[in-house]
Scaffold this motif. Structure first.
Motif, short mmCIF file in Angstrom:
data_model
loop_
_atom_site.label_atom_id
_atom_site.label_comp_id
_atom_site.label_asym_id
_atom_site.label_seq_id
_atom_site.Cartn_x
_atom_site.Cartn_y
_atom_site.Cartn_z
N SER A 155 0.82 -1.21 0.00
CA SER A 155 0.00 0.00 0.00
C SER A 155 0.86 1.26 0.00
CB SER A 155 -0.92 -0.01 1.22
OG SER A 155 -0.15 -0.09 2.41
N SER A 156 2.04 1.21 0.64
CA SER A 156 2.92 2.38 0.66
C SER A 156 3.54 2.67 -0.68
CB SER A 156 4.02 2.17 1.71
OG SER A 156 4.82 1.06 1.36
N MET A 157 3.53 1.68 -1.59
CA MET A 157 4.09 1.88 -2.92
C MET A 157 3.01 2.18 -3.95
SD MET A 157 6.68 -1.36 -2.78
CE MET A 157 7.24 -1.14 -4.45
N ALA A 158 1.77 2.36 -3.49
CA ALA A 158 0.67 2.49 -4.43
C ALA A 158 0.79 3.73 -5.29
CB ALA A 158 -0.67 2.50 -3.66
N PHE A 159 1.43 4.78 -4.79
CA PHE A 159 1.51 6.03 -5.52
C PHE A 159 2.87 6.23 -6.18
CE2 PHE A 159 -1.78 6.67 -2.32
CZ PHE A 159 -2.82 7.14 -3.10
N SER A 160 3.69 5.18 -6.27
CA SER A 160 4.97 5.28 -6.94
C SER A 160 4.75 5.30 -8.45
CB SER A 160 5.87 4.09 -6.56
OG SER A 160 6.10 4.06 -5.18
N PRO A 161 5.49 6.13 -9.18
CA PRO A 161 5.32 6.17 -10.63
C PRO A 161 5.73 4.85 -11.26
CG PRO A 161 7.24 7.44 -9.95
CD PRO A 161 6.52 7.05 -8.70
N LEU A 162 4.97 4.43 -12.25
CA LEU A 162 5.25 3.18 -12.94
C LEU A 162 6.21 3.42 -14.09
CD1 LEU A 162 1.64 1.67 -13.11
CD2 LEU A 162 3.46 1.08 -11.52
N LYS A 163 7.12 2.46 -14.29
CA LYS A 163 8.05 2.55 -15.40
C LYS A 163 7.42 2.03 -16.68
CE LYS A 163 12.20 2.15 -12.52
NZ LYS A 163 13.46 1.40 -12.26
N GLU A 164 6.49 1.06 -16.56
CA GLU A 164 5.85 0.48 -17.74
C GLU A 164 4.56 1.25 -18.02
OE1 GLU A 164 5.26 -3.64 -17.12
OE2 GLU A 164 7.38 -4.10 -16.81
N THR A 165 4.61 2.09 -19.04
CA THR A 165 3.45 2.90 -19.42
C THR A 165 3.23 2.79 -20.93
OG1 THR A 165 4.82 4.88 -19.73
CG2 THR A 165 3.85 4.54 -17.54
N LYS A 166 2.08 3.25 -21.34
CA LYS A 166 1.76 3.30 -22.77
C LYS A 166 0.99 4.58 -23.04
CE LYS A 166 -2.51 0.60 -22.41
NZ LYS A 166 -3.22 -0.62 -22.91
N ALA A 167 1.06 5.03 -24.29
CA ALA A 167 0.42 6.28 -24.69
C ALA A 167 -0.97 6.00 -25.23
CB ALA A 167 1.27 7.00 -25.73
N VAL A 168 -1.93 6.82 -24.85
CA VAL A 168 -3.29 6.73 -25.37
C VAL A 168 -3.72 8.12 -25.81
CG1 VAL A 168 -3.93 4.75 -23.94
CG2 VAL A 168 -4.30 7.05 -23.08
N GLY A 169 -4.48 8.18 -26.88
CA GLY A 169 -4.98 9.45 -27.37
C GLY A 169 -6.19 9.90 -26.57
N VAL A 170 -6.26 11.20 -26.28
CA VAL A 170 -7.37 11.73 -25.50
C VAL A 170 -8.25 12.68 -26.32
CG1 VAL A 170 -6.19 11.46 -23.31
CG2 VAL A 170 -5.91 13.58 -24.58
N ASP A 171 -7.71 13.20 -27.42
CA ASP A 171 -8.47 14.16 -28.23
C ASP A 171 -8.76 13.52 -29.59
OD1 ASP A 171 -9.60 16.26 -29.54
OD2 ASP A 171 -8.03 17.71 -29.06
N PRO A 172 -10.01 13.21 -29.90
CA PRO A 172 -10.32 12.56 -31.18
C PRO A 172 -10.02 13.43 -32.40
CG PRO A 172 -12.33 13.21 -30.04
CD PRO A 172 -11.21 13.42 -29.08
N THR A 173 -9.92 14.76 -32.20
CA THR A 173 -9.65 15.65 -33.33
C THR A 173 -8.17 15.84 -33.57
OG1 THR A 173 -9.73 17.61 -31.91
CG2 THR A 173 -11.81 16.86 -32.88
N ASN A 174 -7.32 15.40 -32.64
CA ASN A 174 -5.88 15.57 -32.78
C ASN A 174 -5.18 14.34 -32.23
OD1 ASN A 174 -3.22 16.38 -32.90
ND2 ASN A 174 -3.57 18.39 -31.99
N PRO A 175 -4.78 13.41 -33.09
CA PRO A 175 -4.13 12.18 -32.61
C PRO A 175 -2.79 12.42 -31.92
CG PRO A 175 -4.89 11.96 -34.89
CD PRO A 175 -4.99 13.40 -34.54
N ALA A 176 -2.19 13.59 -32.10
CA ALA A 176 -0.88 13.87 -31.50
C ALA A 176 -0.98 14.12 -30.00
CB ALA A 176 -0.22 15.06 -32.19
N LYS A 177 -2.17 14.41 -29.50
CA LYS A 177 -2.33 14.69 -28.07
C LYS A 177 -2.49 13.37 -27.33
CE LYS A 177 -4.31 19.29 -28.72
NZ LYS A 177 -5.45 20.19 -28.47
N MET A 178 -1.40 12.97 -26.67
CA MET A 178 -1.34 11.67 -25.99
C MET A 178 -1.00 11.87 -24.52
SD MET A 178 -1.65 9.65 -28.78
CE MET A 178 -0.96 8.04 -28.42
N VAL A 179 -1.46 10.94 -23.69
CA VAL A 179 -1.07 10.88 -22.28
C VAL A 179 -0.60 9.47 -21.97
CG1 VAL A 179 -2.70 12.69 -21.60
CG2 VAL A 179 -3.41 10.31 -21.51
N GLN A 180 0.18 9.35 -20.90
CA GLN A 180 0.74 8.07 -20.50
C GLN A 180 -0.09 7.47 -19.36
OE1 GLN A 180 3.39 6.60 -22.00
NE2 GLN A 180 3.64 8.32 -23.42
#
Length: 265
Positions: A155-180
């Protein structure tokens, strides 16, 4: 105000002085940390209160959620980063000023240096008493240092940043806008998270022009100089070899990107 605090905290003495019935408090059950040294704390209840900055001719009001606590504190209340975000306020701790945009002009909240010094001294004395208290000493003696297993999530590690991430698009009008996002989320949680991000893609600021309406005066401070004073030059900072190498690589990469851009863009 404390920009490092993730909570708005209201002490019970202040709450009672406001003569608000305790029946107005909402029940909560989540603890928080780093408020009482060496232990986790549980708030008594929560309450939503209107907060106003400014005067009669120029003011702003918002409703903030406060965690009402019953332990000793040197302040009446603590306004954390949720308050900064709610009011879009910018602090400057050097000049003891807080600025935000108002309906008619910039709202500036300030105090005096002697009063700030007196508050800091009172907080220091209270902290010294807490550190030297027998209860805290017993807590330190009875606790044993925990050995964390990096391969076993806790539980103490629950908020540690993850090294394994992937990008997903959030704006359907602009595919370049991605978040991890993390790759180890359950399928249901991942779908709900992605749907939430896409439904609220308009709140993301990708460049300064995405934040119109914030006047320059909110972040601008006047530098008051004493006439006749002698200017002082800051000493030259030197970096070690590793940092100089990284700085050189980043500067070369930015220069290459600038050269490759179309002047008409």
């Amino acid at each position: 105000m404390d920009r490092g605090s993730a909570l708005n905290i209201l002490y019970i003495d202040t709450f009672d002085a406001m003569r608000i019935p305790r029946s107005e408090l909402c029940l909560v059950g989540s603890p928080f940390h780093k408020v009482i040294l060496g232990a986790q704390a549980y708030p008594l209840r929560q309450i939503d209160l209107p907060i106003t900055f400014g005067g009669q001719a120029n003011f702003r009001s918002k409703v903030l959620t406060f965690e009402v606590v019953d332990f000793l504190g040197s302040y009446h209340a603590i306004l954390g980063w949720p308050c900064y975000a709610r009011f879009v306020a910018i602090p400057n701790y050097t000049y003891l000023k807080l600025k935000m945009s108002g309906p008619n002009d910039i709202i500036t909240v300030s105090t005096t240096f002697p009063y700030a010094f007196a508050c800091d001294r009172e907080h220091y004395e209270l902290t010294t008493v807490v550190i030297n208290s027998s209860k805290l000493l017993q807590l330190g003696e009875s606790s044993t240092p925990a050995v964390l297993d990096c391969n076993k999530p806790t539980s103490s590690m629950a908020f540690s940043p993850l090294k394994e991430t992937k990008a997903v698009g959030v704006d359907p009008t602009n595919p370049a806008k991605m978040v991890q996002i993390g790759t180890q989320l359950p399928a249901k949680w991942e779908c709900e998270l992605v749907d939430f991000l896409r439904d609220n893609h308009d709140v993301f600021a990708w460049k300064p022009s995405d934040m119109p309406g914030i006047p320059r005066e909110v972040a601008k401070l006047a530098l008051c100089l004493i006439l006749g004073s002698t200017p002082a030059k800051q000493r030259l900072c030197h970096f070690n070899d590793e940092r100089r190498r990284v700085i050189g690589e980043e500067a070369a990469a930015e220069e290459g990107d600038a050269v490759g851009k179309d002047p008409d863009d």
